[in-house]
Scaffold this motif. Structure first.
Motif, short mmCIF file in Angstrom:
data_model
loop_
_atom_site.label_atom_id
_atom_site.label_comp_id
_atom_site.label_asym_id
_atom_site.label_seq_id
_atom_site.Cartn_x
_atom_site.Cartn_y
_atom_site.Cartn_z
N ASP A 1 16.48 47.03 100.78
CA ASP A 1 16.48 48.06 99.74
C ASP A 1 17.59 47.86 98.71
OD1 ASP A 1 18.64 48.79 101.28
OD2 ASP A 1 18.07 50.91 101.45
N THR A 2 18.18 46.65 98.64
CA THR A 2 19.28 46.41 97.70
C THR A 2 19.02 45.26 96.73
OG1 THR A 2 20.41 44.96 99.28
CG2 THR A 2 21.02 47.31 99.29
N LEU A 3 18.10 44.35 97.03
CA LEU A 3 17.84 43.19 96.18
C LEU A 3 16.94 43.56 95.02
CD1 LEU A 3 18.08 40.11 95.69
CD2 LEU A 3 16.00 39.87 97.08
N ALA A 4 17.44 43.41 93.79
CA ALA A 4 16.65 43.71 92.60
C ALA A 4 15.76 42.53 92.26
CB ALA A 4 17.57 44.02 91.43
N GLY A 5 14.65 42.80 91.57
CA GLY A 5 13.78 41.74 91.10
C GLY A 5 12.44 41.71 91.80
N SER A 6 11.49 41.00 91.18
CA SER A 6 10.12 41.00 91.66
C SER A 6 9.90 40.22 92.95
CB SER A 6 9.19 40.44 90.57
OG SER A 6 9.56 39.12 90.27
N SER A 7 10.90 39.47 93.40
CA SER A 7 10.73 38.76 94.67
C SER A 7 10.90 39.69 95.87
CB SER A 7 11.73 37.60 94.78
OG SER A 7 13.06 38.10 94.81
N ASN A 8 11.42 40.89 95.66
CA ASN A 8 11.61 41.85 96.75
C ASN A 8 10.40 42.78 96.83
OD1 ASN A 8 12.43 43.65 98.67
ND2 ASN A 8 14.34 44.19 97.67
N LEU A 9 9.60 42.62 97.87
CA LEU A 9 8.38 43.40 98.04
C LEU A 9 8.58 44.63 98.92
CD1 LEU A 9 5.83 40.50 98.51
CD2 LEU A 9 6.50 41.66 96.41
N SER A 10 9.82 44.96 99.24
CA SER A 10 10.11 46.07 100.14
C SER A 10 9.80 47.42 99.51
CB SER A 10 11.60 46.07 100.51
OG SER A 10 11.96 44.88 101.15
N TYR B 1 -0.92 57.36 101.07
CA TYR B 1 0.51 57.61 100.88
C TYR B 1 1.06 56.52 99.96
CZ TYR B 1 0.52 61.09 104.58
OH TYR B 1 0.28 62.22 105.34
N VAL B 2 1.93 56.91 99.03
CA VAL B 2 2.52 55.97 98.10
C VAL B 2 4.02 56.20 97.99
CG1 VAL B 2 0.39 55.77 96.74
CG2 VAL B 2 2.13 57.41 96.04
N THR B 3 4.73 55.16 97.63
CA THR B 3 6.14 55.26 97.31
C THR B 3 6.50 54.13 96.36
OG1 THR B 3 8.36 55.65 98.21
CG2 THR B 3 7.08 53.85 99.21
N ASN B 4 7.73 54.13 95.89
CA ASN B 4 8.18 53.06 94.99
C ASN B 4 8.53 51.81 95.76
OD1 ASN B 4 8.35 53.72 92.08
ND2 ASN B 4 9.46 55.51 92.84
N CYS B 5 8.22 50.69 95.16
CA CYS B 5 8.72 49.39 95.61
C CYS B 5 10.18 49.30 95.17
CB CYS B 5 7.89 48.29 94.97
SG CYS B 5 8.28 46.64 95.54
N VAL B 6 11.01 48.60 95.92
CA VAL B 6 12.44 48.50 95.58
C VAL B 6 12.63 47.94 94.17
CG1 VAL B 6 14.60 47.31 96.17
CG2 VAL B 6 13.23 48.38 97.96
N SER B 7 11.83 46.94 93.78
CA SER B 7 12.01 46.35 92.45
C SER B 7 11.86 47.39 91.34
CB SER B 7 11.05 45.18 92.23
OG SER B 7 9.71 45.61 92.34
N ALA B 8 10.88 48.26 91.42
CA ALA B 8 10.70 49.31 90.41
C ALA B 8 11.78 50.38 90.56
CB ALA B 8 9.32 49.93 90.52
N TYR B 9 12.07 50.78 91.79
CA TYR B 9 13.06 51.83 92.03
C TYR B 9 14.43 51.47 91.45
CZ TYR B 9 15.87 55.30 94.49
OH TYR B 9 16.74 56.32 94.79
N LEU B 10 14.91 50.26 91.73
CA LEU B 10 16.23 49.85 91.23
C LEU B 10 16.23 49.66 89.71
CD1 LEU B 10 17.43 47.34 93.98
CD2 LEU B 10 18.08 49.75 93.67
#
Length: 190
Positions: A30-39, A81-90
């Motif tokens: 939940d800390t790596l920015a960018g599109s490579s993080n699919l979390s 159920y939906v939530t933000n992907c880390v890349s969009a959230y950050l």
């Protein structure tokens, strides 16, 4: 494509990683920015560690993030159920997309998930869900009622953002916000 009976989820892979559509993941970063993080920002699914991440940027190129059914039948859409992907959230929260393109988010900005139902080629309904409404950014799994879509043969997902930029002087606009979200527990009935 990915098949999990009865669902068929669009999926493609590009040289840089995940392409259009959905991918199955259990990533927890939940800390790596960018599109490579699919979390997912939640670091887990609703009930298990696994969930789906979707990239919806391919819709403009004719490649939709959509879910259909293996048997070709129509089903009653119930919920997901939906939530933000880390890349969009950050990118929204910290102006960190890993590449320096996003702007500072304001109270007037929005990041919207658009869910459309189809029965054959006929659209059955549309649901909009705000993944970010101003500075209120979704960081938990949120239940979305899909019953308004009715009986569907496919469900299509797309994202819109107010952080857009033109790279050609104003005729074509592109999203700066990474067009990713996470999905879990899609439920349909016969």
């Amino acid at each position: 494509d990915i098949t999990i009976d009865p669902f068929v989820l669009t999926h493609s892979f590009a040289g840089w990683g995940m392409g259009e559509g959905f991918t199955f993941t259990n990533c927890t970063n939940d800390t790596l920015a960018g599109s490579s993080n699919l979390s997912a920002i939640t670091k887990a699914g609703v009930k298990t560690n696994a969930y789906f991440t979707a990239y919806t940027g391919g819709l403009g190129y004719g490649v939709a993030a959509e879910i259909s059914f293996k048997d070709g039948a129509a089903y009653n859409a119930k919920e997901c159920y939906v939530t933000n992907c880390v890349s969009a959230y950050l990118a929204i929260k910290d102006q960190n997309d890993g590449a320096g393109y996003v702007k500072e988010w304001t109270k007037d900005d929005k990041f919207t998930l658009i869910i459309k139902g189809f029965n054959g080629e006929n659209e059955t309904g549309t649901i909009e869900f705000l993944l970010a409404d101003g500075l209120d950014i979704v960081n938990t799994w949120q239940q979305v009622d899909l019953t308004k879509l009715g009986k569907v043969t496919k469900i299509q997902f797309s994202l819109t953002t107010t952080d857009m930029v033109s790279y050609d002087g104003g005729t074509t606009y592109y999203a700066n916000t990474p067009l990713y979200f996470c999905l879990d527990q899609l439920t349909v009935t016969e």
